[in-house]
Motif scaffolding. Structure first.
Motif, PDB file in Angstrom:
ATOM      1  N   THR A   9       0.848  -1.195   0.000  1.00 27.24           N
ATOM      2  CA  THR A   9       0.000   0.000   0.000  1.00 27.24           C
ATOM      3  C   THR A   9       0.881   1.241   0.000  1.00 27.24           C
ATOM      4  N   LEU A  10       0.497   2.248  -0.784  1.00 29.96           N
ATOM      5  CA  LEU A  10       1.211   3.519  -0.731  1.00 29.96           C
ATOM      6  C   LEU A  10       1.106   4.089   0.679  1.00 29.96           C
ATOM      7  N   LEU A  11       2.178   4.676   1.164  1.00 28.99           N
ATOM      8  CA  LEU A  11       2.177   5.214   2.524  1.00 28.99           C
ATOM      9  C   LEU A  11       1.082   6.262   2.704  1.00 28.99           C
ATOM     10  N   CYS A  12       0.829   7.055   1.684  1.00 32.88           N
ATOM     11  CA  CYS A  12      -0.205   8.091   1.798  1.00 32.88           C
ATOM     12  C   CYS A  12      -1.609   7.496   1.851  1.00 32.88           C
ATOM     13  N   ASP A  13      -1.750   6.218   1.520  1.00 29.24           N
ATOM     14  CA  ASP A  13      -3.059   5.561   1.549  1.00 29.24           C
ATOM     15  C   ASP A  13      -3.283   4.742   2.821  1.00 29.24           C
ATOM     16  N   LEU A  14      -2.316   4.741   3.725  1.00 28.55           N
ATOM     17  CA  LEU A  14      -2.484   4.011   4.983  1.00 28.55           C
ATOM     18  C   LEU A  14      -3.551   4.684   5.836  1.00 28.55           C
TER      19      LEU A  14
END
Length: 65
Positions: A9-14
Protein backbone atom coordinates in the motif's frame (compact mmCIF):
# COMPACT_ATOMS: atom_id res chain seq x y z
CA UNK A 1 4.36 -0.16 2.74
CA UNK A 2 7.06 -2.83 2.63
CA UNK A 3 5.73 -5.08 5.42
CA UNK A 4 2.78 -6.03 7.58
CA UNK A 5 -0.95 -5.95 7.05
CA UNK A 6 -0.71 -3.13 4.48
CA UNK A 7 2.25 -4.47 2.51
CA UNK A 8 2.19 -2.98 -0.99
CA UNK A 9 0.00 0.00 0.00
CA UNK A 10 1.21 3.52 -0.73
CA UNK A 11 2.18 5.21 2.52
CA UNK A 12 -0.21 8.09 1.80
CA UNK A 13 -3.06 5.56 1.55
CA UNK A 14 -2.48 4.01 4.98
CA UNK A 15 -5.41 4.51 7.36
CA UNK A 16 -4.92 6.94 10.24
CA UNK A 17 -5.63 4.28 12.88
CA UNK A 18 -2.70 2.21 11.54
CA UNK A 19 -0.40 5.23 11.56
CA UNK A 20 -1.50 5.96 15.14
CA UNK A 21 -0.70 2.38 16.11
CA UNK A 22 2.75 2.65 14.52
CA UNK A 23 3.29 6.01 16.24
CA UNK A 24 2.49 4.48 19.64
CA UNK A 25 4.62 1.41 18.94
CA UNK A 26 7.48 3.43 17.48
CA UNK A 27 8.18 4.07 13.82
CA UNK A 28 10.95 1.96 12.28
CA UNK A 29 14.38 3.58 12.01
CA UNK A 30 15.67 5.29 8.91
CA UNK A 31 13.98 6.79 5.89
CA UNK A 32 10.85 4.64 6.18
CA UNK A 33 10.26 5.72 9.78
CA UNK A 34 10.79 9.37 8.89
CA UNK A 35 8.38 9.13 5.99
CA UNK A 36 5.74 7.33 8.07
CA UNK A 37 6.11 9.99 10.75
CA UNK A 38 5.61 12.73 8.15
CA UNK A 39 2.50 11.03 6.72
CA UNK A 40 1.17 10.61 10.27
CA UNK A 41 1.64 14.33 11.00
CA UNK A 42 0.02 15.35 7.71
CA UNK A 43 -3.00 13.12 8.23
CA UNK A 44 -3.54 13.92 11.91
CA UNK A 45 -3.23 17.68 11.32
CA UNK A 46 -5.91 17.77 8.64
CA UNK A 47 -3.81 18.53 5.59
CA UNK A 48 -4.49 15.30 3.72
CA UNK A 49 -5.42 17.39 0.68
CA UNK A 50 -1.70 18.08 0.31
CA UNK A 51 -1.02 14.36 -0.07
CA UNK A 52 -3.79 14.03 -2.63
CA UNK A 53 -2.35 16.88 -4.71
CA UNK A 54 1.10 15.30 -4.71
CA UNK A 55 -0.35 11.90 -5.59
CA UNK A 56 -2.34 13.38 -8.51
CA UNK A 57 0.75 15.23 -9.76
CA UNK A 58 2.87 12.07 -9.70
CA UNK A 59 0.16 10.07 -11.49
CA UNK A 60 -0.12 12.79 -14.13
CA UNK A 61 3.65 12.79 -14.66
CA UNK A 62 3.59 9.02 -15.15
CA UNK A 63 0.77 9.21 -17.69
CA UNK A 64 2.53 11.97 -19.66
CA UNK A 65 5.54 9.70 -20.36
Amino acid sequence: MPFGKYKGTLLCDLPVYYLEWLHNKGFPPGKLGMTLSTVFEIKTNGVTGLLMQVKQYVQQQKSDR
